[in-house]
Write a protein that holds these residues in place. Structure first.
Motif: not given
Length: 168
Positions: A15-19, A62-68
């Motif tokens: 979910e969201g923009l991720r790395v 800031d715009y990165i929701a998290g890591v996968t």
């Protein structure tokens, strides 16, 4: 631990923009896997200080929701110690970011692993080509579950993450 790639600004693997960190090593060898090059635990590059710095630089945005964490399989036995340390460090430094983890293991096989306490979402289960569905959010086959880890532990039963409603 070794890895193949760090994908930036990903919108498909959680979910969201991720790395996304694509680790090496997988014993499941699912037929039809989209990333078989990652199966060999000795392939790819060492996950060294420079790779971790690259990952953390993305998480600072800031715009990165998290890591996968994907692969391969982050829970391939040879990866578990390094993944546990990485998850702890991410939680310590980026408490507002989420950690999603893709694994071919079933929740029932991995829920006891201490590192799972630092994961927000687990997408579990092997990819099954016959159950492939390209319309499913966040997973490749119908058998895979998108598990909300904190809610699952709190309630003592598997709680699935709600699917996004793209019709609104």
């Amino acid at each position: 631990m070794r890895y193949h790639n760090i994908t930036k600004d990903d919108m498909l693997n959680g979910e969201g923009l991720r790395v996304v960190l694509w680790v090496s090593g997988c014993a499941h060898a699912c037929p039809g896997c989209h990333n078989p090059v990652t199966w060999d635990a000795e392939s790819g590059l060492p996950f060294d200080a420079a790779a971790k710095a690259e990952l953390f630089e993305e998480l600072e945005k800031d715009y990165i929701a998290g890591v996968t964490l994907s692969g391969g399989d982050p829970l391939y036995p040879a990866n578990r110690e390094a993944i546990a340390a990485l998850c702890q460090e991410i939680k310590d430094h980026f408490s507002d970011k989420t950690i999603w983890l893709y694994t071919g293991y079933k929740w029932e096989e991995i829920r006891h692993l201490p590192l799972i306490q630092n994961v927000d979402v687990v997408v579990d289960g092997r990819y099954i080509e016959a159950a492939r569905d390209t319309l499913l959010p966040w997973r490749g086959s119908e058998n895979q579950r998108v598990i909300d880890v904190p809610k699952t532990f709190a309630l003592g039963q598997i709680v699935l993450r709600p699917e996004p409603d793209y019709t609104v």
